[in-house]
Design an enzyme around this catalytic site. Sequence first.
Site, PDB file in Angstrom:
ATOM      1  N   SER A 101       2.793  35.567 154.660  1.00  0.00           N
ATOM      2  CA  SER A 101       1.972  36.673 154.126  1.00  0.00           C
ATOM      3  C   SER A 101       2.986  37.911 153.806  1.00  0.00           C
ATOM      4  O   SER A 101       3.346  38.393 155.027  1.00  0.00           O
ATOM      5  CB  SER A 101       0.758  36.861 154.640  1.00  0.00           C
ATOM      6  OG  SER A 101       0.080  35.598 154.920  1.00  0.00           O
TER       7      SER A 101
ATOM      8  N   GLU B 266       3.482  43.107 156.172  1.00  0.00           N
ATOM      9  CA  GLU B 266       3.418  42.275 157.411  1.00  0.00           C
ATOM     10  C   GLU B 266       4.736  41.969 158.101  1.00  0.00           C
ATOM     11  O   GLU B 266       4.857  42.578 159.356  1.00  0.00           O
ATOM     12  CB  GLU B 266       2.730  40.876 157.253  1.00  0.00           C
ATOM     13  CG  GLU B 266       2.374  40.280 158.492  1.00  0.00           C
ATOM     14  CD  GLU B 266       1.861  38.857 158.487  1.00  0.00           C
ATOM     15  OE1 GLU B 266       0.712  38.906 158.018  1.00  0.00           O
ATOM     16  OE2 GLU B 266       2.370  37.946 158.975  1.00  0.00           O
TER      17      GLU B 266
ATOM     18  N   ARG C 265      -2.941  40.737 164.218  1.00  0.00           N
ATOM     19  CA  ARG C 265      -1.515  40.925 163.905  1.00  0.00           C
ATOM     20  C   ARG C 265      -0.797  41.905 164.702  1.00  0.00           C
ATOM     21  O   ARG C 265       0.142  42.713 164.157  1.00  0.00           O
ATOM     22  CB  ARG C 265      -1.176  40.967 162.435  1.00  0.00           C
ATOM     23  CG  ARG C 265      -1.689  39.787 161.544  1.00  0.00           C
ATOM     24  CD  ARG C 265      -0.812  38.541 161.830  1.00  0.00           C
ATOM     25  NE  ARG C 265      -1.119  37.487 160.819  1.00  0.00           N
ATOM     26  CZ  ARG C 265      -2.223  36.675 161.084  1.00  0.00           C
ATOM     27  NH1 ARG C 265      -2.943  36.797 162.163  1.00  0.00           N
ATOM     28  NH2 ARG C 265      -2.504  35.912 160.137  1.00  0.00           N
TER      29      ARG C 265
HETATM   30  C1  FAD Z   1       5.854  30.152 155.153  1.00  0.00           C
HETATM   31  C2  FAD Z   1       5.101  31.088 156.215  1.00  0.00           C
HETATM   32  C3  FAD Z   1       4.016  30.989 157.034  1.00  0.00           C
HETATM   33  C4  FAD Z   1       3.580  31.945 158.013  1.00  0.00           C
HETATM   34  N1  FAD Z   1       2.336  31.641 158.303  1.00  0.00           N
HETATM   35  C5  FAD Z   1       1.958  32.441 159.468  1.00  0.00           C
HETATM   36  C6  FAD Z   1       0.501  32.446 159.851  1.00  0.00           C
HETATM   37  O1  FAD Z   1      -0.205  31.676 159.264  1.00  0.00           O
HETATM   38  N2  FAD Z   1       0.116  33.387 160.704  1.00  0.00           N
HETATM   39  C7  FAD Z   1       1.065  34.389 161.390  1.00  0.00           C
HETATM   40  O2  FAD Z   1       0.642  34.892 162.314  1.00  0.00           O
HETATM   41  N3  FAD Z   1       2.260  34.440 161.001  1.00  0.00           N
HETATM   42  C8  FAD Z   1       2.690  33.573 159.798  1.00  0.00           C
HETATM   43  N4  FAD Z   1       3.780  33.683 159.459  1.00  0.00           N
HETATM   44  C9  FAD Z   1       4.996  34.877 159.989  1.00  0.00           C
HETATM   45  C10 FAD Z   1       5.840  34.533 160.981  1.00  0.00           C
HETATM   46  O3  FAD Z   1       5.951  32.933 161.092  1.00  0.00           O
HETATM   47  C11 FAD Z   1       5.450  34.565 162.444  1.00  0.00           C
HETATM   48  O4  FAD Z   1       5.313  35.897 162.691  1.00  0.00           O
HETATM   49  C12 FAD Z   1       6.395  34.256 163.601  1.00  0.00           C
HETATM   50  O5  FAD Z   1       5.766  34.325 164.794  1.00  0.00           O
HETATM   51  C13 FAD Z   1       7.847  34.857 163.638  1.00  0.00           C
HETATM   52  O6  FAD Z   1       8.550  34.235 164.501  1.00  0.00           O
HETATM   53  P1  FAD Z   1      10.028  34.261 164.317  1.00  0.00           P
HETATM   54  O7  FAD Z   1      10.497  33.757 165.516  1.00  0.00           O
HETATM   55  O8  FAD Z   1      10.648  33.832 163.157  1.00  0.00           O
HETATM   56  O9  FAD Z   1      10.428  36.090 164.573  1.00  0.00           O
HETATM   57  P2  FAD Z   1      11.035  36.897 163.712  1.00  0.00           P
HETATM   58  O10 FAD Z   1      10.930  36.898 162.251  1.00  0.00           O
HETATM   59  O11 FAD Z   1      12.696  36.796 163.791  1.00  0.00           O
HETATM   60  O12 FAD Z   1      10.652  38.206 164.397  1.00  0.00           O
HETATM   61  C14 FAD Z   1       9.520  38.816 163.986  1.00  0.00           C
HETATM   62  C15 FAD Z   1       9.380  40.322 164.940  1.00  0.00           C
HETATM   63  O13 FAD Z   1       9.247  39.427 166.536  1.00  0.00           O
HETATM   64  C16 FAD Z   1      10.194  40.150 167.113  1.00  0.00           C
HETATM   65  N5  FAD Z   1      10.600  39.287 168.217  1.00  0.00           N
HETATM   66  C17 FAD Z   1      11.039  38.011 167.963  1.00  0.00           C
HETATM   67  N6  FAD Z   1      11.313  37.445 169.125  1.00  0.00           N
HETATM   68  C18 FAD Z   1      11.106  38.201 170.096  1.00  0.00           C
HETATM   69  C19 FAD Z   1      11.131  38.191 171.444  1.00  0.00           C
HETATM   70  N7  FAD Z   1      11.759  37.103 172.138  1.00  0.00           N
HETATM   71  N8  FAD Z   1      10.890  39.355 172.083  1.00  0.00           N
HETATM   72  C20 FAD Z   1      10.399  40.570 171.538  1.00  0.00           C
HETATM   73  N9  FAD Z   1      10.275  40.559 170.325  1.00  0.00           N
HETATM   74  C21 FAD Z   1      10.469  39.555 169.401  1.00  0.00           C
HETATM   75  C22 FAD Z   1      11.173  40.818 166.235  1.00  0.00           C
HETATM   76  O14 FAD Z   1      11.884  41.921 167.128  1.00  0.00           O
HETATM   77  C23 FAD Z   1      10.571  41.216 165.081  1.00  0.00           C
HETATM   78  O15 FAD Z   1      10.041  42.455 165.111  1.00  0.00           O
HETATM   79  C24 FAD Z   1       4.463  32.724 158.473  1.00  0.00           C
HETATM   80  C25 FAD Z   1       5.933  32.968 158.103  1.00  0.00           C
HETATM   81  C26 FAD Z   1       6.315  31.996 157.011  1.00  0.00           C
HETATM   82  C27 FAD Z   1       7.521  32.130 156.457  1.00  0.00           C
END
Ligand code: FAD
Length: 343
Positions: free
Chosen positions: A243, A338, A169
């Site tokens: 998580s 996380e 992560r």
């Molecule tokens: C129901 C559920 C299940 C999940 N299961 C998992 C899992 O199994 N495994 C896992 O690893 N994660 C999981 N996650 C967490 C999440 O899905 C991931 O971390 C995902 O990659 C976040 O994507 P996002 O576009 O929503 O990013 P955001 O939540 O909008 O941003 C997360 C971080 O990434 C940065 N970021 C986003 N886009 C960019 C970019 N283009 N350039 C630079 N920085 C950026 C942001 O600044 C922020 O710090 C889960 C979440 C939920 C709600």
Amino acid sequence: MSLLQPSLVETDADLSELNTLRLPARARRLARPVTLDALEQVLAERDPAESLQVIGEGSNLVIHGDLPGLTLCPAMDGMALVKEDAEFVWVAAGAGVHWDDLVAWTVEQGWQGLENLSLIPGTAGAAPFQNIGAYGVELSQVLEQVTVMEVASGRVTHFAAEECEFAYRDSRFKSRDRGRYVITGIELRLNKLPACNVSYGPLKDHFAHLPVEDVLPAAVRERVIAVRQSKLPDPAVLANAGSFFKNPVVSVDKAGQLKKSFPGLVGYEQPEGIKLAAGWLIEQAGWKGRRLGPVGMHSEQALVLVNHGGGTSEDVLALASAVRRDVWERFGVSLEQEPILLP
Ligand SMILES: Cc1cc2nc3c(=O)[nH]c(=O)nc-3n(C[C@H](O)[C@H](O)[C@H](O)COP(=O)(O)OP(=O)(O)OC[C@H]3O[C@@H](n4cnc5c(N)ncnc54)[C@H](O)[C@@H]3O)c2cc1C
């Protein structure tokens, strides 16, 4: 003359639909650039003193109050086959692509590599940030390179996977280079022949009777989706950010001591120690299904913090702190959050 439509930078934008915990918040300025040129222009027009946040679909965020300055939501679209040889395909996706659309498309082509990462919410651009992982696979295992734009200079650079400093992560984008780059696209290398990883518990049991060459990515994707849907609340139905805590890694000695007092302790050997199941610790500390005001820990999956409706970031942080305190008092293990706290 500005190439950007002024309307592409919204002011006082509502973020409550842009974070899956559905926390109320607003962005002073919000831009959703769809091309590298548009992103370069937004960055060039920004006062360097103005604060900057990047968000994707907000599925790993705790937005704590309104976001000052500029919030960027990279919206570069498109998925494409870049090249192939006898064994592999290389595919590219824009940062704004919905992650599971990319997984679905590659699996439909019969390409192997992303099936275990099915149904993870969020964008392709956010995937390298925390090196998303699930069911025994991490993005780092299939990532070829990441394309970024440096915020300060607008310069576009590519980082090979080995340069991204991936860990559990974690990546350089989340740690030492936090805020320095906007990820604009990713490139992955996938297998043409099935070599699915079904070593993780629920997949292992399901596919144990098949030789590895008969385990197809589409079947693994289907299974992963079924397991996820049975265990994890859908954020569209019950607001959550997945998580809420990382699985803590403790020393072999510490895990041994805990095992004596708590024979049911769930742990997995890692090169750096024993990774404990945070969900089990939270459940044992009495928080599974328990609420604190409008927020609570999920009744089926204690690791997931949910907003039952009307919860604020203060409610979320108060609950997280109570859970952390109780786990510490019972096990002497510290839980790390996380989701990213913004601003
Ligand atoms: C129901 C559920 C299940 C999940 N299961 C998992 C899992 O199994 N495994 C896992 O690893 N994660 C999981 N996650 C967490 C999440 O899905 C991931 O971390 C995902 O990659 C976040 O994507 P996002 O576009 O929503 O990013 P955001 O939540 O909008 O941003 C997360 C971080 O990434 C940065 N970021 C986003 N886009 C960019 C970019 N283009 N350039 C630079 N920085 C950026 C942001 O600044 C922020 O710090 C889960 C979440 C939920 C709600």
